[in-house]
Design an enzyme around this catalytic site. Structure first.
Site, PDB file in Angstrom:
ATOM      1  N   ASP A 124      24.416  32.255  40.624  1.00 40.24           N
ATOM      2  CA  ASP A 124      24.903  33.471  41.271  1.00 40.24           C
ATOM      3  C   ASP A 124      25.209  34.567  40.252  1.00 40.24           C
ATOM      4  O   ASP A 124      25.010  35.751  40.513  1.00 40.24           O
ATOM      5  CB  ASP A 124      26.162  33.165  42.084  1.00 40.24           C
ATOM      6  CG  ASP A 124      25.872  32.250  43.263  1.00 40.24           C
ATOM      7  OD1 ASP A 124      24.683  32.086  43.605  1.00 40.24           O
ATOM      8  OD2 ASP A 124      26.831  31.700  43.838  1.00 40.24           O
ATOM      9  N   GLY A 125      25.701  34.168  39.079  1.00 39.55           N
ATOM     10  CA  GLY A 125      26.015  35.146  38.045  1.00 39.55           C
ATOM     11  C   GLY A 125      24.794  35.915  37.570  1.00 39.55           C
ATOM     12  O   GLY A 125      24.903  37.089  37.186  1.00 39.55           O
ATOM     13  N   ASN A 220      30.055  41.845  44.253  1.00 45.12           N
ATOM     14  CA  ASN A 220      31.019  40.870  44.761  1.00 45.12           C
ATOM     15  C   ASN A 220      32.393  41.480  45.001  1.00 45.12           C
ATOM     16  O   ASN A 220      32.812  41.624  46.138  1.00 45.12           O
ATOM     17  CB  ASN A 220      31.141  39.688  43.793  1.00 45.12           C
ATOM     18  CG  ASN A 220      30.370  38.465  44.259  1.00 45.12           C
ATOM     19  OD1 ASN A 220      29.705  38.496  45.288  1.00 45.12           O
ATOM     20  ND2 ASN A 220      30.455  37.394  43.504  1.00 45.12           N
ATOM     21  N   ASP A 250      50.262  38.575  41.890  1.00 50.52           N
ATOM     22  CA  ASP A 250      49.367  38.442  40.739  1.00 50.52           C
ATOM     23  C   ASP A 250      48.275  39.505  40.729  1.00 50.52           C
ATOM     24  O   ASP A 250      47.654  39.744  39.694  1.00 50.52           O
ATOM     25  CB  ASP A 250      48.723  37.053  40.718  1.00 50.52           C
ATOM     26  CG  ASP A 250      49.669  35.997  40.162  1.00 50.52           C
ATOM     27  OD1 ASP A 250      50.773  36.366  39.727  1.00 50.52           O
ATOM     28  OD2 ASP A 250      49.302  34.807  40.158  1.00 50.52           O
TER      29      ASP A 250
END
Length: 379
Positions: A124-125, A220, A250
């Site tokens: 996917d990267g 994404n 966070d």
């Protein structure tokens, strides 16, 4: 290549009768499987993107490039750093093929008008990286699953010759994956201190010239987090100019439907089919029991800034890259991009998505409940 992103339409239709009272509004819902790859003319050039420093991809890469150049007579574009791999540059037999390649360098060479379609070898990267190379129109992308997860890579390499031939012939379904257009405005970017003859520090004034804007196309998600600080992240979230909430936790994830199955789903968000025009906002470990992920229309403009009383700076990344610090006065503006990523489907947009949910995320996997007979019901 000709593609079009169509949204649901509301159409005024006549019902039997001639007066205006018989006119009703009806929704026209587009079938996701109706989007097809159509070439205005036969493709002549292809960009092959290979995951860097992965020895397992060397043979598939060489085999594919030989097929494209020798059998299909296509112009092959390859990133220069791929050919600098000693395993490729030192292969004398493959050297004759590489001499036919056209090379480019990331962030230096513009190949947006030279490539007809893209083939990705990796996970996917690799597809995310391919998206980042094109800041405007993106050629259709065919992604082979040669990585780890493979949620966005539906093609198996075993039958690559027949599959690539089908794409060249225009026989394939396509899904338009929306991207986010992100603009980061840095306050006082070029503000520099200088000292005069008397030792007095002089600085440039706060003006528009001291602000630097950077723009990104994100497939994404945009992630804003607290970075190395131990304090809570404290950022304000605006929608179309109105403050809707302050994120204390966070951080926060702003994702596309494609990104909803990435970091967002790990943070508790729902999964959205890529055909749905939407933006998802997901808090990361919020210090609030009622802060749940929300989905907003694709047409809105989001803006993220540090709160005035924030104890620390924040950090932002775009599809896991280009990480940078966000200080007071900086802003991140996010809208839906006009340039989606045309992702070529193995079957069609719906079947491919549910196949990925089942195979990669094991969605709703559970041991089947035993059948209960009529005799068992008596007990």
């Amino acid at each position: 290549m000709c593609t079009a992103m169509k949204f649901n339409q509301c159409i005024l239709q006549d019902t039997p009768g001639n007066n205006n009272e018989n006119k009703v509004w009806k929704w026209h819902i587009q079938d996701p499987a109706s989007q097809r790859l159509t070439w205005n003319k036969p493709p002549k050039s292809v960009l092959v993107i290979k995951k860097i420093r992965d020895a397992s991809l060397l043979e598939p890469f060489k085999e594919l490039c030989i097929f494209l150049t020798e059998v299909k007579n296509m112009i092959v574009y390859v990133e220069r750093k791929v050919l600098e791999d000693p395993a490729i540059s030192g292969d004398e037999n493959f050297g004759a093929i590489t001499k036919k390649f056209c090379t480019f360098r990331e962030d230096l060479d513009d190949i947006s008008n030279r490539v007809d379609f893209i083939i990705c070898l990796g996970g996917d990267g690799t597809l995310l990286y391919a998206s980042s190379l094109f800041q405007e129109s993106v050629p259709p992308v065919m992604a082979f699953h040669l990585g780890s997860l493979g949620f966005l890579t539906p093609f198996k390499f075993d039958t690559y010759q027949s599959q690539v031939t089908q794409i060249i012939e225009g026989n394939a379904a396509i899904i338009l994956r929306s991207r986010l257009k992100v603009r980061v405005l840095k306050e006082n970017w070029e503000k520099k201190a200088r000292v005069d003859e008397k030792g007095i520090i002089l600085t440039n004034g706060d003006s528009e010239n001291n602000r630097k804007a950077m723009q990104y196309q994100v497939l994404n998600e945009v992630v804003v987090d607290r970075g190395p600080s131990s304090y809570l992240s404290n950022v304000d979230l605006f929608l179309d100019g109105h403050l809707i909430t302050t994120v204390q936790g966070d951080g926060v994830i702003v994702s596309t439907p494609t990104g909803s199955t990435a970091y967002a789903v790990a943070a508790g968000a729902s999964m959205i089919h890529p055909n749905v025009p939407a933006i998802m906002i997901t808090p990361i470990c919020p210090h609030s029991l009622s802060f749940r992920p929300i989905v907003v229309p694709a047409g809105v403009e989001l803006k993220i800034m540090l709160s005035r009383d924030a104890r620390n700076t924040a950090w932002v990344s775009f599809d896991g890259r280009k990480r940078q610090e966000i200080c007071h006065g900086d802003s991140i503006t996010i809208t839906t991009s006009c340039f989606p990523v045309p992702s070529i489907c193995f079957r069609d947009p719906v079947n491919d998505w549910f196949e990925s949910l089942a195979q990669c995320l094991h969605w709703n996997v559970r041991k089947k409940q035993n059948y209960l007979s009529s005799e068992d019901e008596e007990y």
